[in-house]
Design an enzyme around this catalytic site. Structure first.
Site, PDB file in Angstrom:
ATOM      1  N   THR A 372       5.093  46.069  23.317  1.00  0.00           N
ATOM      2  CA  THR A 372       3.926  46.799  22.895  1.00  0.00           C
ATOM      3  C   THR A 372       4.014  48.175  23.541  1.00  0.00           C
ATOM      4  O   THR A 372       4.773  48.376  24.467  1.00  0.00           O
ATOM      5  CB  THR A 372       2.689  46.002  23.375  1.00  0.00           C
ATOM      6  OG1 THR A 372       2.757  44.709  22.802  1.00  0.00           O
ATOM      7  CG2 THR A 372       1.389  46.666  23.041  1.00  0.00           C
ATOM      8  N   THR A 390       1.879  47.630  18.460  1.00  0.00           N
ATOM      9  CA  THR A 390       2.948  46.726  18.879  1.00  0.00           C
ATOM     10  C   THR A 390       3.738  46.129  17.724  1.00  0.00           C
ATOM     11  O   THR A 390       3.258  46.062  16.593  1.00  0.00           O
ATOM     12  CB  THR A 390       2.323  45.555  19.692  1.00  0.00           C
ATOM     13  OG1 THR A 390       3.352  44.738  20.211  1.00  0.00           O
ATOM     14  CG2 THR A 390       1.398  44.699  18.844  1.00  0.00           C
ATOM     15  N   ASN A 392       5.063  43.232  18.850  1.00  0.00           N
ATOM     16  CA  ASN A 392       5.027  42.025  19.670  1.00  0.00           C
ATOM     17  C   ASN A 392       6.251  41.983  20.576  1.00  0.00           C
ATOM     18  O   ASN A 392       6.226  42.566  21.645  1.00  0.00           O
ATOM     19  CB  ASN A 392       4.895  40.747  18.843  1.00  0.00           C
ATOM     20  CG  ASN A 392       4.436  39.584  19.704  1.00  0.00           C
ATOM     21  OD1 ASN A 392       3.829  39.812  20.749  1.00  0.00           O
ATOM     22  ND2 ASN A 392       4.713  38.370  19.315  1.00  0.00           N
ATOM     23  N   SER A 443      -4.940  38.926  20.431  1.00  0.00           N
ATOM     24  CA  SER A 443      -4.111  39.879  21.168  1.00  0.00           C
ATOM     25  C   SER A 443      -4.608  40.018  22.599  1.00  0.00           C
ATOM     26  O   SER A 443      -5.752  39.670  22.910  1.00  0.00           O
ATOM     27  CB  SER A 443      -4.202  41.239  20.462  1.00  0.00           C
ATOM     28  OG  SER A 443      -3.591  42.236  21.231  1.00  0.00           O
ATOM     29  N   SER A 444      -3.743  40.540  23.453  1.00  0.00           N
ATOM     30  CA  SER A 444      -4.173  40.903  24.813  1.00  0.00           C
ATOM     31  C   SER A 444      -4.288  42.413  24.963  1.00  0.00           C
ATOM     32  O   SER A 444      -4.571  42.910  26.060  1.00  0.00           O
ATOM     33  CB  SER A 444      -3.162  40.394  25.845  1.00  0.00           C
ATOM     34  OG  SER A 444      -3.062  39.001  25.787  1.00  0.00           O
ATOM     35  N   GLY A 464       2.764  44.767  27.579  1.00  0.00           N
ATOM     36  CA  GLY A 464       3.061  43.714  28.551  1.00  0.00           C
ATOM     37  C   GLY A 464       2.545  42.337  28.180  1.00  0.00           C
ATOM     38  O   GLY A 464       2.416  41.476  29.045  1.00  0.00           O
ATOM     39  N   GLY A 465       2.208  42.118  26.898  1.00  0.00           N
ATOM     40  CA  GLY A 465       1.766  40.784  26.483  1.00  0.00           C
ATOM     41  C   GLY A 465       0.593  40.333  27.336  1.00  0.00           C
ATOM     42  O   GLY A 465      -0.385  41.062  27.524  1.00  0.00           O
TER      43      GLY A 465
HETATM   44  N1  GLY Z   1       1.641  41.125  20.970  1.00  0.00           N
HETATM   45  C1  GLY Z   1       1.007  41.208  22.205  1.00  0.00           C
HETATM   46  C2  GLY Z   1      -0.470  41.248  22.105  1.00  0.00           C
HETATM   47  O1  GLY Z   1      -0.986  41.641  21.091  1.00  0.00           O
HETATM   48  O2  GLY Z   1      -1.134  40.848  23.030  1.00  0.00           O
END
Ligand code: GLY
Length: 562
Positions: A372, A390, A392, A443-444, A464-465
């Site tokens: 991202t 992102t 992902n 999402s984060s 950073g997920g």
């Molecule tokens: N793909 C990572 C997020 O959206 O949290």
């Protein structure tokens, strides 16, 4: 409990300086862009210099990143934009990818019900309907001042004429060489006949340039209708995907009210579902507000223990309660309430509670009706834009759409494919985030603008997920509570806990041996040493009327201003 010493803080600063490109925040008076790519930041800066506002510059930067930062910059992915306008309005744009109409709950399970991560991460099935083009064009039309033609042209030029690969970008692309060389369309662009790219060579992306030209000439319709959508569906059919023309025709940007929390008098404006970012950030800050930490307590075991216990609860709630609010009744109001912040605070004891003892919030009845990238932009007019978007995974599913020159996301992996089965970030989910046609995956991403007395103070976000939330949170705390400047706040090592695995991960030099021992004696588990997040942030000095920006030294971007 022993306190982390000032001496060690000095050691951190010294050690981190070795890989920092900028030892201080970058200063500017009239406007600033901070992104993960120097070239893309410069594109945004040019737009500001030409009189564009922060939204114009953000859109230009977003398109440019799709060319110069292919690991995460994209037109084949999706994201979120948080906007603060000079007139005081706060809003958010949701251009998250959407599950195709033919998607179904068990699409990533085999006949025995086992989760098949290769399908959700490395195939056409892993791609959600991209939202980026619609999102950037919508932002420009609603809140920008310039024509699409003007803001997208630098990205077209960069893809058509090429740019020289620097050391870090060449290494980044080459690290995926084994995968790229086995996907014909990706091989054409990201390898030289299968061989690794050379540092300094020109990366020309002619197909991508043509795609961007079509978007320039036809706007968002150029991507979601007609020939381009047909071509994507054709490629999808050839390669085992499930995209249909209707998926593209139906795609819509959703403008949503932001999550607005209040932390020690500052307003925290962030992203609502389908991102979990705004809720998680608010929830954590509401609990943290009950504690005070002296400046010299930064990095102490008391601070890390408190933060960790809060994070465990936040991630328990994320797994159970969060998903696309258009499809699932997310109990947002309760989760971000001061009342619930107090509930979390009251459960924090002197010692650690194991992850298995954390249960998601019981929602009172009737309460509710890798890779991202982030970029932050401010202008001299008082507008601020915080965007995280992102593909992902790094380079998404690594599949270039043949003839169109852009990489596809593997965002479907952000759905909960099976309760209890972790996704690529180790995150678990539940019914709230199950796959449904046209639903957006949780999402984060946490693009955030902190306001002081109604005006922007900090524009911040990170890739950073699952670690995005904790990186953004700690930078905000570092600035507001520990009074660090924006460079120090980003540079200071972060920690991360996401409930499962039940461990505190930490950055190099992030936990001294005595702090580790203290935490272990409290029952915390020490996890792995790794870098966490890549924050791109701007601090606005409201007294001096100027900007200080930092692109995370963990990455290879740049803060530029004028
Ligand atoms: N793909 C990572 C997020 O959206 O949290």
């Amino acid at each position: 409990m022993r306190i982390f010493s000032k001496v060690l803080i000095l050691i951190f600063t010294f050690s981190f300086a070795s890989y920092a490109q900028e030892g201080n925040p970058v200063y500017a008076k009239n406007g600033m862009v901070v992104s993960a790519s120097t070239l893309a930041s410069q594109v945004g800066l040019e737009i500001l210099k030409r009189g564009g506002n922060a939204i114009d510059a953000a859109v230009a930067t977003g398109f440019a990143l799709a060319v110069t930062y292919p690991a995460a910059g994209n037109i084949g992915g999706g994201g979120f934009m948080v906007i603060h306008l000079a007139d005081g309005k706060n809003t958010t744009l949701d251009f998250r990818e959407m599950a195709p109409i033919k998607a179904h709950k068990n699409m990533f399970l085999d006949s025995l019900g086992n989760f098949l991560p290769d399908l959700s991460q490395k195939s056409w099935l892993g791609a959600g309907v991209p939202g980026t083009v619609a999102g950037l064009v919508y932002a420009l039309e609603e809140y920008g001042t310039m024509d699409l033609e003007e803001v997208i042209q630098p990205a077209i030029d960069l893809s058509k004429n090429g740019f020289h690969l620097d050391y870090r970008l060449a290494n980044s692309i080459n690290s995926e060489n084994e995968v790229f060389k086995n996907i014909e369309a990706s091989k054409k662009i990201f390898t030289r006949d299968g061989e690794k790219l050379k540092i300094g060579e020109l990366l020309v992306q002619k197909d991508l340039a043509r795609t961007l030209e079509i978007i320039r000439d036809e706007g968002s319709d150029g991507f979601y209708e007609d020939e381009m959508a047909k071509k994507i569906v054709e490629e999808s059919d050839k390669n085992g995907g499930i995209f249909t023309i209707e998926d593209f025709e139906n795609y819509k940007v959703v403008e949503r009210d932001p999550i607005i929390g209040n932390y020690r008098g500052y307003e925290i404006v962030s992203m609502p579902p389908p991102s979990s970012g705004g809720i998680c950030l608010s929830e954590a800050l509401n609990a943290l507000e009950h504690f005070t930490f002296k400046r010299e307590e930064w990095g102490s075991s008391r601070y890390i223990h408190t933060l960790t216990e809060i994070l465990k609860q936040v991630y328990a709630d994320r797994a159970e309660h969060m998903g696309d609010a258009d499809y699932y009744n997310v109990p947002t109001n309760y989760l971000i309430s001061k009342e619930y912040g107090e509930v979390i605070k009251n459960k924090i004891g002197e010692t650690a509670r194991p992850a298995t003892e954390f249960h998601p919030a019981e929602i009172p009845r009737f309460k509710e009706k890798e890779e991202t990238t982030h970029f932050s932009v401010v202008d001299k007019f008082g507008n601020a834009v915080s965007t995280t978007y992102t593909l992902n995974g790094s380079y998404g599913n690594k599949i270039v759409v043949d003839g169109l020159g852009f990489l596809l996301n593997n965002e479907m992996d952000d759905f909960s494919a099976k309760p209890g089965a972790p996704n690529m970030f180790g995150l678990m989910g539940s019914e709230a985030n199950s796959i449904q046609p046209m639903k957006r995956m949780l999402s984060s991403m946490t693009p955030t603008i902190v306001l002081k007395e109604g005006k922007p103070l900090l524009v911040v976000g990170s890739p950073g997920g699952s670690t995005i939330i904790t990186s953004v949170l700690q930078v905000i705390i570092n600035v507001l509570d520990f009074k660090m400047n924006v460079y120090e706040a980003i540079n200071a090592p972060h920690i991360h806990h996401q409930l499962f695995p039940d461990q505190i991960d930490y950055e190099p030099f992030g936990l001294s041996e005595d702090v580790k021992q203290n935490l272990i004696s409290l029952g915390q588990k020490i996890g792995i040493e790794r870098y966490l997040g890549r924050v791109e942030a701007i601090y606005i000095d409201q007294n001096k009327n100027c900007f200080f920006g930092t692109s995370d030294p963990r990455g290879f971007g740049k803060a530029v201003g004028f």
